[in-house]
Design a protein around this motif. Structure first.
Motif, PDB file in Angstrom:
ATOM      1  N   ALA A   1       0.819  -1.210   0.000  1.00  0.00           N
ATOM      2  CA  ALA A   1       0.000   0.000   0.000  1.00  0.00           C
ATOM      3  C   ALA A   1       0.851   1.258   0.000  1.00  0.00           C
ATOM      4  O   ALA A   1       0.497   2.259  -0.639  1.00  0.00           O
ATOM      5  N   ALA A   2       1.974   1.222   0.707  1.00  0.00           N
ATOM      6  CA  ALA A   2       2.852   2.395   0.749  1.00  0.00           C
ATOM      7  C   ALA A   2       3.350   2.769  -0.642  1.00  0.00           C
ATOM      8  O   ALA A   2       3.466   3.955  -0.987  1.00  0.00           O
ATOM      9  N   THR A   3       3.633   1.765  -1.459  1.00  0.00           N
ATOM     10  CA  THR A   3       4.156   2.052  -2.804  1.00  0.00           C
ATOM     11  C   THR A   3       3.086   2.637  -3.724  1.00  0.00           C
ATOM     12  O   THR A   3       3.413   3.181  -4.782  1.00  0.00           O
ATOM     13  N   LEU A   4       1.816   2.547  -3.324  1.00  0.00           N
ATOM     14  CA  LEU A   4       0.722   3.049  -4.157  1.00  0.00           C
ATOM     15  C   LEU A   4       0.358   4.493  -3.822  1.00  0.00           C
ATOM     16  O   LEU A   4      -0.431   5.100  -4.545  1.00  0.00           O
ATOM     17  N   GLN A   5       0.908   5.014  -2.747  1.00  0.00           N
ATOM     18  CA  GLN A   5       0.485   6.318  -2.259  1.00  0.00           C
ATOM     19  C   GLN A   5       1.098   7.463  -3.058  1.00  0.00           C
ATOM     20  O   GLN A   5       2.277   7.443  -3.383  1.00  0.00           O
ATOM     21  N   GLY A   6       0.276   8.457  -3.336  1.00  0.00           N
ATOM     22  CA  GLY A   6       0.771   9.655  -4.011  1.00  0.00           C
ATOM     23  C   GLY A   6       1.338  10.665  -3.044  1.00  0.00           C
ATOM     24  O   GLY A   6       2.103  11.555  -3.442  1.00  0.00           O
ATOM     25  N   GLU A   7       0.989  10.561  -1.760  1.00  0.00           N
ATOM     26  CA  GLU A   7       1.462  11.492  -0.747  1.00  0.00           C
ATOM     27  C   GLU A   7       2.559  10.838   0.081  1.00  0.00           C
ATOM     28  O   GLU A   7       2.395   9.735   0.598  1.00  0.00           O
ATOM     29  N   ALA A   8       3.674  11.543   0.216  1.00  0.00           N
ATOM     30  CA  ALA A   8       4.824  10.988   0.921  1.00  0.00           C
ATOM     31  C   ALA A   8       4.501  10.678   2.376  1.00  0.00           C
ATOM     32  O   ALA A   8       4.964   9.665   2.923  1.00  0.00           O
ATOM     33  N   GLU A   9       3.703  11.514   3.018  1.00  0.00           N
ATOM     34  CA  GLU A   9       3.387  11.304   4.429  1.00  0.00           C
ATOM     35  C   GLU A   9       2.584  10.026   4.631  1.00  0.00           C
ATOM     36  O   GLU A   9       2.830   9.265   5.571  1.00  0.00           O
ATOM     37  N   ALA A  10       1.626   9.781   3.740  1.00  0.00           N
ATOM     38  CA  ALA A  10       0.831   8.553   3.844  1.00  0.00           C
ATOM     39  C   ALA A  10       1.719   7.331   3.653  1.00  0.00           C
ATOM     40  O   ALA A  10       1.584   6.328   4.372  1.00  0.00           O
ATOM     41  N   ALA A  11       2.628   7.403   2.676  1.00  0.00           N
ATOM     42  CA  ALA A  11       3.547   6.283   2.448  1.00  0.00           C
ATOM     43  C   ALA A  11       4.444   6.076   3.659  1.00  0.00           C
ATOM     44  O   ALA A  11       4.670   4.930   4.094  1.00  0.00           O
ATOM     45  N   HIS A  12       4.934   7.157   4.219  1.00  0.00           N
ATOM     46  CA  HIS A  12       5.828   7.063   5.390  1.00  0.00           C
ATOM     47  C   HIS A  12       5.129   6.364   6.550  1.00  0.00           C
ATOM     48  O   HIS A  12       5.720   5.510   7.226  1.00  0.00           O
TER      49      HIS A  12
END
Length: 210
Positions: A143-154
Protein backbone atom coordinates in the motif's frame (compact mmCIF):
# COMPACT_ATOMS: atom_id res chain seq x y z
CA UNK A 1 14.88 5.60 -4.99
CA UNK A 2 18.37 5.18 -3.67
CA UNK A 3 20.39 2.27 -2.44
CA UNK A 4 23.24 -0.05 -3.22
CA UNK A 5 22.30 -0.84 -6.80
CA UNK A 6 19.15 0.52 -8.41
CA UNK A 7 17.70 -2.24 -10.56
CA UNK A 8 14.58 -2.60 -12.66
CA UNK A 9 12.44 -4.47 -10.16
CA UNK A 10 8.93 -4.24 -8.79
CA UNK A 11 8.11 -1.41 -6.42
CA UNK A 12 6.97 -4.02 -3.89
CA UNK A 13 7.85 -7.66 -3.19
CA UNK A 14 6.06 -9.74 -5.81
CA UNK A 15 5.62 -13.51 -5.86
CA UNK A 16 6.20 -13.45 -9.62
CA UNK A 17 9.79 -12.32 -9.09
CA UNK A 18 11.89 -15.25 -10.40
CA UNK A 19 13.88 -15.34 -7.14
CA UNK A 20 10.64 -16.02 -5.26
CA UNK A 21 8.71 -18.02 -7.86
CA UNK A 22 11.35 -20.74 -7.76
CA UNK A 23 10.08 -21.59 -4.26
CA UNK A 24 6.53 -22.15 -5.54
CA UNK A 25 5.69 -25.74 -6.53
CA UNK A 26 5.67 -26.08 -10.32
CA UNK A 27 2.08 -27.23 -10.43
CA UNK A 28 0.97 -24.03 -8.64
CA UNK A 29 2.98 -21.47 -10.58
CA UNK A 30 0.39 -20.72 -13.24
CA UNK A 31 -2.32 -20.21 -10.62
CA UNK A 32 -0.05 -17.99 -8.52
CA UNK A 33 1.01 -15.97 -11.55
CA UNK A 34 -2.63 -15.22 -12.38
CA UNK A 35 -3.48 -14.42 -8.77
CA UNK A 36 -0.62 -11.99 -8.35
CA UNK A 37 -1.37 -10.42 -11.73
CA UNK A 38 -4.84 -9.70 -10.33
CA UNK A 39 -3.28 -8.11 -7.25
CA UNK A 40 -1.11 -5.96 -9.50
CA UNK A 41 -4.12 -4.90 -11.59
CA UNK A 42 -6.10 -3.88 -8.52
CA UNK A 43 -3.15 -2.03 -7.06
CA UNK A 44 -2.65 -0.14 -10.30
CA UNK A 45 -6.27 1.04 -10.18
CA UNK A 46 -5.64 2.46 -6.71
CA UNK A 47 -2.29 3.99 -7.61
CA UNK A 48 -3.43 5.62 -10.84
CA UNK A 49 -6.80 6.83 -9.56
CA UNK A 50 -7.39 10.49 -10.42
CA UNK A 51 -11.15 10.29 -10.02
CA UNK A 52 -12.00 7.94 -7.14
CA UNK A 53 -15.48 7.32 -8.51
CA UNK A 54 -14.10 5.95 -11.79
CA UNK A 55 -11.66 3.72 -9.90
CA UNK A 56 -14.55 2.53 -7.70
CA UNK A 57 -16.55 1.56 -10.77
CA UNK A 58 -13.62 -0.44 -12.12
CA UNK A 59 -13.05 -2.15 -8.78
CA UNK A 60 -16.76 -2.99 -8.61
CA UNK A 61 -16.46 -4.61 -12.04
CA UNK A 62 -13.62 -6.78 -10.79
CA UNK A 63 -15.65 -7.66 -7.70
CA UNK A 64 -18.50 -8.77 -9.94
CA UNK A 65 -16.10 -10.77 -12.10
CA UNK A 66 -14.71 -12.58 -9.04
CA UNK A 67 -18.26 -13.49 -7.97
CA UNK A 68 -18.99 -14.77 -11.47
CA UNK A 69 -15.72 -16.71 -11.50
CA UNK A 70 -16.76 -18.41 -8.27
CA UNK A 71 -20.42 -19.08 -9.05
CA UNK A 72 -20.81 -19.23 -12.84
CA UNK A 73 -17.42 -19.12 -14.58
CA UNK A 74 -18.89 -19.96 -18.00
CA UNK A 75 -20.67 -16.57 -17.91
CA UNK A 76 -17.42 -14.59 -17.76
CA UNK A 77 -17.07 -12.08 -20.59
CA UNK A 78 -14.52 -12.78 -23.29
CA UNK A 79 -11.68 -10.52 -24.31
CA UNK A 80 -9.99 -9.92 -20.94
CA UNK A 81 -6.79 -12.03 -20.87
CA UNK A 82 -6.46 -11.91 -17.10
CA UNK A 83 -9.96 -13.30 -16.61
CA UNK A 84 -9.11 -16.15 -18.97
CA UNK A 85 -5.97 -16.91 -16.96
CA UNK A 86 -7.88 -16.83 -13.69
CA UNK A 87 -10.59 -19.09 -15.07
CA UNK A 88 -8.08 -21.85 -15.73
CA UNK A 89 -7.14 -22.34 -12.07
CA UNK A 90 -9.59 -20.32 -9.98
CA UNK A 91 -13.03 -21.16 -11.41
CA UNK A 92 -15.40 -22.21 -8.66
CA UNK A 93 -13.07 -21.14 -5.86
CA UNK A 94 -14.05 -18.65 -3.17
CA UNK A 95 -12.09 -15.80 -1.63
CA UNK A 96 -10.94 -13.71 -4.58
CA UNK A 97 -13.61 -11.10 -3.93
CA UNK A 98 -11.76 -10.04 -0.77
CA UNK A 99 -9.07 -8.43 -2.93
CA UNK A 100 -11.19 -5.80 -4.74
CA UNK A 101 -13.02 -5.17 -1.46
CA UNK A 102 -9.76 -4.36 0.34
CA UNK A 103 -8.44 -2.37 -2.63
CA UNK A 104 -11.59 -0.23 -2.59
CA UNK A 105 -11.26 0.32 1.16
CA UNK A 106 -7.68 1.48 0.58
CA UNK A 107 -8.78 3.78 -2.24
CA UNK A 108 -11.42 5.46 -0.05
CA UNK A 109 -9.44 5.55 3.22
CA UNK A 110 -9.45 9.02 4.72
CA UNK A 111 -7.14 8.45 7.67
CA UNK A 112 -4.07 6.45 8.52
CA UNK A 113 -5.77 3.82 10.67
CA UNK A 114 -8.33 2.95 8.00
CA UNK A 115 -5.61 2.91 5.34
CA UNK A 116 -3.45 0.53 7.38
CA UNK A 117 -6.41 -1.76 8.09
CA UNK A 118 -7.28 -1.97 4.38
CA UNK A 119 -3.64 -2.67 3.49
CA UNK A 120 -3.44 -5.46 6.07
CA UNK A 121 -6.72 -6.94 4.84
CA UNK A 122 -5.41 -7.03 1.27
CA UNK A 123 -2.13 -8.64 2.28
CA UNK A 124 -3.80 -11.19 4.56
CA UNK A 125 -6.28 -12.19 1.86
CA UNK A 126 -3.60 -12.48 -0.81
CA UNK A 127 -1.31 -14.59 1.37
CA UNK A 128 -4.22 -16.85 2.32
CA UNK A 129 -5.16 -17.33 -1.32
CA UNK A 130 -1.49 -18.08 -2.00
CA UNK A 131 -1.57 -20.93 0.50
CA UNK A 132 -0.07 -19.39 3.61
CA UNK A 133 -0.59 -17.02 6.51
CA UNK A 134 0.50 -13.58 7.59
CA UNK A 135 0.60 -10.94 4.91
CA UNK A 136 0.07 -7.84 7.03
CA UNK A 137 3.60 -6.47 6.71
CA UNK A 138 3.60 -7.19 3.01
CA UNK A 139 0.21 -5.48 2.61
CA UNK A 140 1.44 -2.32 4.35
CA UNK A 141 4.52 -2.10 2.13
CA UNK A 142 2.40 -2.79 -0.96
CA UNK A 143 0.00 0.00 0.00
CA UNK A 144 2.85 2.39 0.75
CA UNK A 145 4.16 2.05 -2.80
CA UNK A 146 0.72 3.05 -4.16
CA UNK A 147 0.49 6.32 -2.26
CA UNK A 148 0.77 9.66 -4.01
CA UNK A 149 1.46 11.49 -0.75
CA UNK A 150 4.82 10.99 0.92
CA UNK A 151 3.39 11.30 4.43
CA UNK A 152 0.83 8.55 3.84
CA UNK A 153 3.55 6.28 2.45
CA UNK A 154 5.83 7.06 5.39
CA UNK A 155 3.13 6.09 7.90
CA UNK A 156 2.47 2.79 6.15
CA UNK A 157 6.17 1.93 6.02
CA UNK A 158 6.45 2.83 9.73
CA UNK A 159 3.46 0.65 10.56
CA UNK A 160 5.02 -2.26 8.65
CA UNK A 161 8.32 -1.73 10.44
CA UNK A 162 6.65 -1.81 13.85
CA UNK A 163 4.57 -4.93 13.20
CA UNK A 164 5.77 -8.13 14.87
CA UNK A 165 7.61 -10.42 12.50
CA UNK A 166 5.48 -13.52 11.95
CA UNK A 167 7.15 -16.85 12.57
CA UNK A 168 8.07 -19.17 9.74
CA UNK A 169 5.34 -21.54 10.91
CA UNK A 170 2.73 -18.77 10.84
CA UNK A 171 3.61 -17.84 7.26
CA UNK A 172 3.80 -21.47 6.25
CA UNK A 173 5.15 -21.24 2.71
CA UNK A 174 8.76 -20.47 1.85
CA UNK A 175 7.88 -18.15 -1.03
CA UNK A 176 5.58 -16.14 1.24
CA UNK A 177 8.22 -16.13 3.96
CA UNK A 178 10.57 -14.56 1.43
CA UNK A 179 7.98 -11.89 0.65
CA UNK A 180 7.33 -11.13 4.31
CA UNK A 181 11.01 -10.80 5.18
CA UNK A 182 11.62 -8.79 2.00
CA UNK A 183 8.80 -6.41 2.92
CA UNK A 184 10.20 -6.13 6.44
CA UNK A 185 13.63 -5.18 5.07
CA UNK A 186 12.12 -2.46 2.88
CA UNK A 187 10.01 -1.13 5.76
CA UNK A 188 13.02 -1.06 8.08
CA UNK A 189 14.58 1.59 5.84
CA UNK A 190 11.40 3.59 5.34
CA UNK A 191 10.98 2.42 1.76
CA UNK A 192 14.56 3.12 0.74
CA UNK A 193 15.74 0.22 -1.36
CA UNK A 194 18.95 -1.66 -0.61
CA UNK A 195 19.09 -3.77 -3.74
CA UNK A 196 22.13 -5.93 -2.97
CA UNK A 197 21.02 -6.61 0.58
CA UNK A 198 17.58 -7.58 -0.67
CA UNK A 199 19.21 -9.94 -3.16
CA UNK A 200 21.25 -11.58 -0.41
CA UNK A 201 18.21 -11.83 1.84
CA UNK A 202 16.20 -13.64 -0.81
CA UNK A 203 19.10 -15.92 -1.63
CA UNK A 204 19.57 -16.86 2.04
CA UNK A 205 15.91 -17.59 2.70
CA UNK A 206 15.55 -19.43 -0.60
CA UNK A 207 18.54 -21.58 0.22
CA UNK A 208 18.20 -22.08 3.96
CA UNK A 209 14.53 -21.33 4.59
CA UNK A 210 15.31 -18.70 7.20
Amino acid sequence: MTGDDESEVSLYPDLRDPRVMVAVPRDRRAAMTALWALAERLGKLVRDAREPLIAQIKLAWWRDMMATLENDPTALPKGEPLLAELQTDWAGKAGLGALPDAAEALLLADDGAVRSAAACDFGTALFALSGGGGGERWGLVWAATLQGEAEAAHRLFADARDRPRPSRAAVGHRALLMLDRWAGAIAAHGGERRWRREELLLFRIGLLGR
